[in-house]
Design a protein around this motif. Structure first.
Motif, short mmCIF file in Angstrom:
data_model
loop_
_atom_site.label_atom_id
_atom_site.label_comp_id
_atom_site.label_asym_id
_atom_site.label_seq_id
_atom_site.Cartn_x
_atom_site.Cartn_y
_atom_site.Cartn_z
N GLY A 10 0.96 -1.30 -0.03
CA GLY A 10 -0.13 -0.05 -0.06
C GLY A 10 0.88 1.25 -0.12
O GLY A 10 0.60 2.46 -0.84
N SER A 11 1.93 1.14 0.69
CA SER A 11 2.91 2.25 0.85
C SER A 11 3.44 2.58 -0.52
O SER A 11 3.63 3.72 -1.01
N TYR A 12 3.94 1.60 -1.22
CA TYR A 12 4.52 1.55 -2.55
C TYR A 12 3.57 2.17 -3.69
O TYR A 12 3.79 3.21 -4.21
N THR A 13 2.28 1.72 -3.41
CA THR A 13 1.27 2.21 -4.45
C THR A 13 0.98 3.74 -4.12
O THR A 13 0.79 4.49 -5.06
N GLU A 14 0.77 4.15 -2.89
CA GLU A 14 0.47 5.43 -2.37
C GLU A 14 1.85 6.39 -3.13
O GLU A 14 1.51 7.55 -3.70
N PHE A 15 2.93 5.95 -2.92
CA PHE A 15 4.08 6.81 -3.18
C PHE A 15 4.06 6.88 -4.85
O PHE A 15 4.28 7.95 -5.41
N LYS A 16 3.78 5.81 -5.57
CA LYS A 16 3.81 5.70 -6.83
C LYS A 16 2.77 6.29 -7.83
O LYS A 16 2.78 7.29 -8.75
N ASP A 17 1.40 6.56 -7.16
CA ASP A 17 0.27 6.63 -7.69
C ASP A 17 -0.32 8.01 -7.15
O ASP A 17 -0.88 8.58 -8.10
N LYS A 18 -0.05 8.09 -6.11
CA LYS A 18 -1.15 9.20 -5.43
C LYS A 18 -0.23 10.49 -5.18
O LYS A 18 -0.78 11.34 -4.81
N VAL A 19 1.19 10.30 -4.89
CA VAL A 19 1.82 11.29 -4.40
C VAL A 19 2.21 12.44 -5.54
O VAL A 19 2.71 11.74 -6.61
N GLU A 20 1.99 13.55 -5.50
CA GLU A 20 2.46 14.48 -6.65
C GLU A 20 3.92 14.89 -6.31
O GLU A 20 3.95 15.69 -5.35
N TRP A 21 4.80 14.37 -6.93
CA TRP A 21 6.23 14.89 -6.71
C TRP A 21 6.57 16.31 -7.40
O TRP A 21 5.87 16.54 -8.34
N PRO A 22 7.41 16.91 -6.75
CA PRO A 22 7.74 18.18 -7.24
C PRO A 22 8.57 18.22 -8.52
O PRO A 22 9.02 17.16 -8.72
N LYS A 23 8.31 19.35 -9.32
CA LYS A 23 9.21 19.28 -10.52
C LYS A 23 10.55 19.79 -10.36
O LYS A 23 10.61 20.43 -9.28
N TRP A 24 11.58 19.39 -11.29
CA TRP A 24 12.93 19.85 -11.23
C TRP A 24 13.14 21.27 -10.90
O TRP A 24 13.85 21.73 -10.12
N PRO A 25 12.24 22.18 -11.72
CA PRO A 25 12.58 23.66 -11.44
C PRO A 25 12.05 23.97 -9.99
O PRO A 25 12.75 24.90 -9.21
#
Length: 68
Positions: A10-25
Motif C-alpha cells: 500500500g505504501s508503494y502504491t501510495e508513493f507511486k500513484d497518489k503522491v504528486e512529486w515536485p518538478k525539477w525547477p
C-alpha cells in the motif's frame, strides 16, 4: 506478517500513484531558498555569538579586576 506485506504494498502504491512529486525547477528554486536562508542565519548567529562572547569576556575581566 501479511499485514506488514500489505502495508508495504500500500505504501508503494501510495508513493507511486497518489503522491504528486515536485518538478525539477521547483526543487531547484526551493534548494536555492533554503541555501540562502541557511547562509544568512549562520552569519546572523555568528554575529550574535561573537557579541555575546565579547560581552562575557568583558564582564569576566571586569569582575576579575574588581577583586584584584
Amino acid at each position: 506478517m501479511s499485514s506488514f506485506v500489505d502495508f508495504i504494498k500500500g505504501s508503494y502504491t501510495e508513493f507511486k500513484d497518489k503522491v504528486e512529486w515536485p518538478k525539477w525547477p521547483d526543487l531547484q528554486s526551493s534548494t536555492i531558498v533554503v541555501t540562502v536562508a541557511t547562509v544568512l542565519l549562520s552569519i546572523f548567529l555568528f554575529g550574535v555569538d561573537t557579541l555575546f562572547s565579547k560581552f562575557i569576556e568583558n564582564a569576566l575581566a571586569m569582575l576579575i579586576n574588581l577583586f584584584n
